[in-house]
Design an enzyme around this catalytic site. Sequence first.
Site, mmCIF file in Angstrom:
data_model
loop_
_atom_site.group_PDB
_atom_site.id
_atom_site.type_symbol
_atom_site.label_atom_id
_atom_site.label_comp_id
_atom_site.label_asym_id
_atom_site.label_seq_id
_atom_site.Cartn_x
_atom_site.Cartn_y
_atom_site.Cartn_z
ATOM 1 N N CYS A 123 44.671 44.781 38.089
ATOM 2 C CA CYS A 123 44.190 43.469 38.546
ATOM 3 C C CYS A 123 42.671 43.436 38.710
ATOM 4 O O CYS A 123 42.078 42.365 38.798
ATOM 5 C CB CYS A 123 44.867 43.098 39.865
ATOM 6 S SG CYS A 123 46.646 43.203 39.775
ATOM 7 N N HIS A 264 41.144 37.674 43.369
ATOM 8 C CA HIS A 264 42.387 37.916 42.640
ATOM 9 C C HIS A 264 43.529 37.292 43.441
ATOM 10 O O HIS A 264 43.591 37.431 44.664
ATOM 11 C CB HIS A 264 42.596 39.426 42.485
ATOM 12 C CG HIS A 264 43.955 39.795 42.012
ATOM 13 N ND1 HIS A 264 44.562 39.163 40.950
ATOM 14 C CD2 HIS A 264 44.855 40.709 42.473
ATOM 15 C CE1 HIS A 264 45.761 39.672 40.769
ATOM 16 N NE2 HIS A 264 45.970 40.606 41.684
ATOM 17 N N ASN A 294 51.062 35.978 40.482
ATOM 18 C CA ASN A 294 50.043 37.006 40.259
ATOM 19 C C ASN A 294 49.954 37.287 38.756
ATOM 20 O O ASN A 294 50.898 37.798 38.170
ATOM 21 C CB ASN A 294 50.450 38.266 41.033
ATOM 22 C CG ASN A 294 49.471 39.416 40.858
ATOM 23 O OD1 ASN A 294 48.625 39.394 39.973
ATOM 24 N ND2 ASN A 294 49.610 40.423 41.695
#
Length: 337
Positions: A123, A264, A294
């Site tokens: 990520c 994020h 996500n």
Amino acid sequence: MPKDTENGPSTSRAVVTGCGSFAPLKLLTNDDLAKMVDTSDEWITTRTGIKVRHITTESETTAFLATEAGKRALEYAGVDAKELDLIIVATITPEMPFPSTACFVQEALGAKNAWVFDLAAACSGFVYALHIVQQFMENGRVNKALVIGAETLTKITNWQDRSSCILFGDGAGAVVLERRTDGSRGIMYSTLGADGEYWEALNCQAHGSRHPAPRPLEDPEKVFMQIKGREVYQQAVRRIVDSVTDCLNRCNLTLDDVKMVVSHQMNARIIESAAKRLGLPDEKVFVNISQYGNTSAASVPIAFDECVRTGRIQKGDVFIFVAFGAGVTWGANVIEF
Ligand SMILES: CC(C)(COP(=O)(O)OP(=O)(O)OC[C@H]1O[C@@H](n2cnc3c(N)ncnc32)[C@H](O)[C@@H]1OP(=O)(O)O)[C@@H](O)C(=O)NCCC(=O)NCCS
């Protein structure tokens, strides 16, 4: 302490001149998931903030999503693909082990003059990639670059594991960066870090050298992503707070100087908890996880694209990208748009 690099004395800067994003059309709602595993819209919404995620069909691949996002960013910047010197695709769900997803994107865009590679920092991949471009532009070796975060995490999701299958979605986001010497500040500072001790907190073990593809896995679940949610949660809040604090200190900025923190999108509660610790007011924290889930390396550039297109971030604004992910890895960039 995170490793970091300040902008050197060079007047050559990496400036973001375009952005774009793309998400597959197919949607998966919390109610859809409640028909697949023992969960509910109420549980998912309260614990994560997620309502719906975009998911790829079998024929939609990471390179396809990346190319679509890349096209949009190039169009926004008014840059022809042939002008690009460098393409980096940040991804942990590549088209295939090799060649790199970036090679497929280069071919699809017709970016024949670019050297290209993938970057795997989960990520945090997009934030890592921006720091790399910053270095090449400050030393004058790259003039125009395309950085893409693209993921198809739903292809490695275990749809029987309710603690992880509710979290992820697919998508891609991209930015164009151009080397400028006109006084634009562009990327002002980046801070990056990693701690491999925590690799088990989030991983997908199949098809690497430890568990090569043709051999049967002693644990068939290793083909899927595995997470220890609570451990990730605690680390993520701490690393996000530390990274943003480091950025502010090193650039001699206060929160008043920052228009937006684009984090994020891993869990709305993680972002809210970090924002609270930092003393960030709601209007300076962008959250769009409810619509995407996500999307790993794609989440920061997708969120940035939305901020730009809705006028939340405008030319001249200073903003911060911050990310945390598997590895574990983390990082942040301070950027003047
Ligand atoms: C995964 C996450 C949402 C779980 O939230 P949490 O508040 O930590 O919940 P817990 O893991 O403590 O689980 C609480 C209970 O809910 C249950 N549960 C887990 N998933 C569930 C679901 N989808 N629906 C209903 N119940 C669920 C658990 O089994 C547990 O039950 P128990 O108390 O009877 O054992 C949260 O930890 C998180 O977002 N972590 C980070 C996620 C991540 O790794 N993202 C990728 C990295 S960027």
